[in-house]
Write an enzyme that holds these catalytic residues in place. Structure first.
Site, PDB file in Angstrom:
ATOM      1  N   TYR A  23      43.301  39.906  44.733  1.00 17.65           N
ATOM      2  CA  TYR A  23      42.519  40.632  43.732  1.00 17.65           C
ATOM      3  C   TYR A  23      43.395  41.009  42.541  1.00 17.65           C
ATOM      4  O   TYR A  23      43.010  40.822  41.381  1.00 17.65           O
ATOM      5  CB  TYR A  23      41.919  41.876  44.373  1.00 17.65           C
ATOM      6  N   ASN A  32      31.318  40.012  34.475  1.00 14.52           N
ATOM      7  CA  ASN A  32      31.483  41.160  35.355  1.00 14.52           C
ATOM      8  C   ASN A  32      31.576  40.775  36.826  1.00 14.52           C
ATOM      9  O   ASN A  32      32.132  41.530  37.624  1.00 14.52           O
ATOM     10  CB  ASN A  32      30.299  42.117  35.152  1.00 14.52           C
ATOM     11  N   THR A  50      30.518  52.157  43.078  1.00 15.40           N
ATOM     12  CA  THR A  50      29.710  50.952  43.252  1.00 15.40           C
ATOM     13  C   THR A  50      29.734  50.560  44.725  1.00 15.40           C
ATOM     14  O   THR A  50      30.384  51.215  45.549  1.00 15.40           O
ATOM     15  CB  THR A  50      30.260  49.780  42.418  1.00 15.40           C
ATOM     16  N   LYS A  82      42.969  39.767  38.578  1.00 15.00           N
ATOM     17  CA  LYS A  82      42.702  40.699  37.487  1.00 15.00           C
ATOM     18  C   LYS A  82      43.812  40.686  36.441  1.00 15.00           C
ATOM     19  O   LYS A  82      43.546  40.866  35.251  1.00 15.00           O
ATOM     20  CB  LYS A  82      42.486  42.112  38.045  1.00 15.00           C
TER      21      LYS A  82
END
Length: 249
Positions: free
Chosen positions: A152, A87, A187, A156
């Protein structure tokens, strides 16, 4: 009876956010959980909160030595690992022209190399456990593109592909490997975003870390005929642009 009784899990980025929600749910379902993170204070506090066989381990996921230590200590104290949740992740902003090489590499090292090292290091332990599941937390940025976060997005998409390769390699050992692709989840990473960010979604709200945790639990315990596949939790974002049709059109 807990669905993860007598199972051992490592959750990276486990000190807060999605990782903490996964750790809490797994512990509630009976797993012996290693909360792994670089946030030592928060991670240790969470492990203490969980009690029982839960433990905290310092882990920089981009470092091979850290991974070897964490897996060896987890197996020594709790038994062979049967669930690994990769994670840990970071986001750094910058267009392709603006982002520095150091920043790009940092994102790849944590988000992609970190998961690769985790699977590589933990696989023998999962074999000793008689099989199990690896859950890689990707993103909808691993399904579609976004401007301004190229590093990013690349990490991913890479994790999505790596999941499929690992699933093919590890299936003979009874190890399933799947990826979860969250959209906007409330988050620390999205703390600066207000509700307007999700207003145009078919389900116009932020997701909650607990919703991702429940999907991770489903993959680990119920999705026994699934491997190498994506589970998407995005409020409908990747379903397509909202369209209203009228009769005859």
């Amino acid at each position: 009876m807990g669905r993860l009784n007598e199972r051992v899990a490592i959750v990276t980025g486990g000190a807060r956010g999605i990782g903490a929600a996964v750790a809490r749910l797994f512990a509630a379902e009976g797993a012996a959980v290693t909360v792994a993170d670089v946030l030592d204070t928060e991670g240790a506090e969470l492990a203490a909160e969980l009690g029982g066989p839960a433990r905290y381990a310092h882990l920089d996921v981009s470092t091979e030595d850290d991974w070897q230590k964490v897996v060896a200590e987890t197996e020594g104290e709790q038994g062979p690992v049967s669930v690994l949740v990769n994670n840990a992740g970071i986001l750094e902003w910058g267009t392709i022209e603006e982002q520095t090489l150091a920043s790009f590499r940092r994102v790849i090292d944590v988000n992609l190399q970190g998961a690769w090292l985790g699977m590589r290091t933990a696989a023998p332990s999962l074999r000793r456990a008689g099989g199990g599941a690896i859950v890689n937390i990707s993103s909808i940025a691993g399904i579609t593109g976004y401007a301004g976060i190229g590093g990013y997005v690349a990490s991913k998409w890479g994790l999505r592909g790596l999941t499929k390769a690992a699933a093919l390699e590890l299936a003979p050992d009874g190890i399933r490997v799947c990826s979860i692709h969250p959209g906007a989840v409330r988050t620390a990473m999205t703390a600066d975003f207000d509700d307007s960010f999700t207003a145009a979604q078919p389900l116009p709200r932020f997701g909650e870390p607990e919703e991702v945790a429940r999907m991770a639990l489903f993959i680990a315990t119920e999705a026994t005929f699934s491997t190498g596949v994506e589970f998407v939790l995005d409020g409908g974002v990747t379903a397509g642009p909202p369209t209203t049709l009228t009769a005859g059109h």
